[in-house]
Design a protein around this motif. Structure first.
Motif, PDB file in Angstrom:
ATOM      1  N   THR A   3       0.851  -1.176   0.000  1.00 32.09           N
ATOM      2  CA  THR A   3       0.000   0.000   0.000  1.00 32.09           C
ATOM      3  C   THR A   3       0.887   1.226   0.000  1.00 32.09           C
ATOM      4  OG1 THR A   3      -0.114   0.078   2.396  1.00 32.09           O
ATOM      5  CG2 THR A   3      -1.831  -1.159   1.276  1.00 32.09           C
ATOM      6  N   ARG A 238      -2.526   3.863   9.030  1.00 36.72           N
ATOM      7  CA  ARG A 238      -3.789   3.137   9.236  1.00 36.72           C
ATOM      8  C   ARG A 238      -4.197   2.241   8.076  1.00 36.72           C
ATOM      9  NH1 ARG A 238      -6.108   7.216  11.673  1.00 36.72           N
ATOM     10  NH2 ARG A 238      -5.283   6.556  13.703  1.00 36.72           N
ATOM     11  N   PRO A 239      -4.007   2.647   6.808  1.00 33.37           N
ATOM     12  CA  PRO A 239      -4.392   1.735   5.718  1.00 33.37           C
ATOM     13  C   PRO A 239      -3.671   0.393   5.776  1.00 33.37           C
ATOM     14  CG  PRO A 239      -4.072   3.953   4.869  1.00 33.37           C
ATOM     15  CD  PRO A 239      -3.602   3.968   6.290  1.00 33.37           C
ATOM     16  N   GLU A 241      -2.600  -1.090   8.523  1.00 35.07           N
ATOM     17  CA  GLU A 241      -3.219  -1.817   9.634  1.00 35.07           C
ATOM     18  C   GLU A 241      -4.559  -2.419   9.216  1.00 35.07           C
ATOM     19  OE1 GLU A 241      -4.771  -3.307  13.192  1.00 35.07           O
ATOM     20  OE2 GLU A 241      -2.723  -3.016  12.486  1.00 35.07           O
ATOM     21  N   GLN A 242      -5.309  -1.694   8.454  1.00 35.53           N
ATOM     22  CA  GLN A 242      -6.620  -2.193   8.022  1.00 35.53           C
ATOM     23  C   GLN A 242      -6.501  -3.411   7.125  1.00 35.53           C
ATOM     24  OE1 GLN A 242      -8.220   1.378   6.293  1.00 35.53           O
ATOM     25  NE2 GLN A 242      -9.010   2.159   8.241  1.00 35.53           N
ATOM     26  N   ILE A 243      -5.448  -3.490   6.355  1.00 36.21           N
ATOM     27  CA  ILE A 243      -5.244  -4.647   5.478  1.00 36.21           C
ATOM     28  C   ILE A 243      -4.775  -5.860   6.265  1.00 36.21           C
ATOM     29  CG2 ILE A 243      -3.799  -5.576   3.614  1.00 36.21           C
ATOM     30  CD1 ILE A 243      -3.811  -2.746   2.413  1.00 36.21           C
ATOM     31  N   ARG A 245      -4.295  -6.200   9.826  1.00 37.34           N
ATOM     32  CA  ARG A 245      -4.784  -6.421  11.196  1.00 37.34           C
ATOM     33  C   ARG A 245      -3.637  -6.789  12.133  1.00 37.34           C
ATOM     34  NH1 ARG A 245      -9.467  -3.789  10.920  1.00 37.34           N
ATOM     35  NH2 ARG A 245     -10.742  -4.505   9.179  1.00 37.34           N
TER      36      ARG A 245
END
Length: 368
Positions: A3, A238-239, A241-243, A245
């Motif tokens: 990302t 954050r992106p 982390e969202q992918i 976890r």
């Protein structure tokens, strides 16, 4: 999955980074050492703030350092505002690269890798500068991608990553960018049977200590300003982390943070209450989260004068310490692992290890 967002004494590699006891006479001994030593390899890392070089020979599972060089060149100075590398910055970088080239001619290395990173990736005139540097020095310098930068950091930190139980989150706070790697440890569930860590995903953000110090000059010196910068950086993380976890994985256990950068080694030096910076006490140290937090708090309490006078920091790095701490704090708040493994090593060491491994593979006889 990827990302994007807008200096070894190791237990598993005993000879990695062991320096000559008489650095001052290194070049005078070159002819005699050349007759007896194995082939030498060289790595040059031209970053946003520093130009660094290592020359080494294979030794055991690592390498023995023959020569090293480091100079602050501030290649990325003013890049955030202008979008280009300045003439003065390019001149400083080429002067440093010319010194590297001269020292390498004395060593007559078998292979060399010379790389440039974020400053040259970002700058409108980055490619033109690389062409000029090649012509001026004869060095095969090239700009590498964030993905390769992550791979080299993983290579240099492999022994620390492999000490984790299941996963490792490796981060490298540079001058112009920060790289994050989510890594599977060899031997863990889902890992292939090999000695090197496996990259699950990586993330790069165009925020480093140099660019942040120019963009947010003075912000990090106040409580409110520091907190605002931390929140801004967390938004960029954050992106990723969202992918993946990663926070959930950390709560399940078996995940270690591994940090490589001047910021991380500075925090560690102060957390360990060192009277001066000692690489042997820092590289490979594993610090509990509470000890890391105390080191970070101690740095923030020093003030500008205290930072300049501290033997683990010094006046040349004052402008970059607190921005680096803000980046570190964002990473630590986003992914609060129980401890931190500290690496005083980076891209140069990764390049040397890769050059040596490639040479060994080439010399190995083919077997049917």
């Amino acid at each position: 999955m990827k990302t994007m967002a807008s200096d070894f004494a190791l237990s598993t590699q005993p000879a990695l980074g062991r320096t000559s006891p008489d650095r001052r006479s290194a070049t005078s001994r070159v002819p005699n050492e050349r007759r007896a030593r194995p082939p030498a390899y060289a790595a040059i890392d031209l970053g946003t703030n520093n130009c660094r070089m290592l020359v080494g020979v294979p030794s055991g599972g690592g390498f023995h350092v023959l020569d090293s060089f480091s100079r602050v060149v501030r290649l990325g100075e003013g890049l955030y505002r202008s979008g280009t590398l300045s003439d003065a910055a390019m001149d400083r970088a080429i002067d440093a690269l010319s010194i590297c080239a001269e020292r390498l001619r004395r060593w007559q290395v078998s292979d060399i890798r010379a790389i440039a990173t974020e400053a040259c990736r970002q700058a409108e005139n980055g490619a033109a500068f690389i062409a000029r540097a090649r012509a001026a020095t004869g060095l095969p310098i090239e700009t590498i991608s964030p993905r390769e930068e992550v791979g080299l950091a993983m290579e240099s930190c492999a022994s620390l990553i492999n000490q984790a139980e299941r996963r490792a989150l490796l981060f490298d706070i540079g001058g112009g960018s920060t790289e994050i790697a989510w890594v599977r440890v060899p031997g863990s569930a889902g890992a292939a049977d090999r000695s090197l860590p496996q990259l699950i995903g990586y993330h790069t953000i165009p925020v480093g200590v140099v660019t942040l110090s120019e963009r947010c000059a003075g912000w990090c010196e106040s409580e409110a300003g520091f907190a605002a910068v931390v929140e801004e950086i967390k938004a960029l993380l954050r992106p990723f982390e969202q992918i993946h976890r990663i926070g959930q994985e950390i709560r399940q256990g078996g995940v270690r943070l591994v940090g490589t950068s001047g910021t991380v080694t500075t925090i560690a030096g102060i957390a360990l209450n060192l009277d001066r910076y000692r690489r042997g006490a820092i590289d490979g140290a594993v610090l509990p989260r509470e000890q890391v937090a105390s080191g970070l708090a101690a740095i923030r309490a020093l003030g500008r004068t205290g930072l300049a006078e501290h033997p683990c920091i010094g006046p040349d790095r004052v402008d970059f310490v607190l921005p680096g701490c803000a980046i570190f704090a964002a990473i630590e708040e986003m992914w609060p692992a129980s401890d931190l493994a500290v690496a005083d090593r980076g891209l140069r060491e990764g390049m040397l290890m890769r050059l040596i491994r490639t040479a060994r593979a080439r010399s190995r006889p083919y077997q049917v």
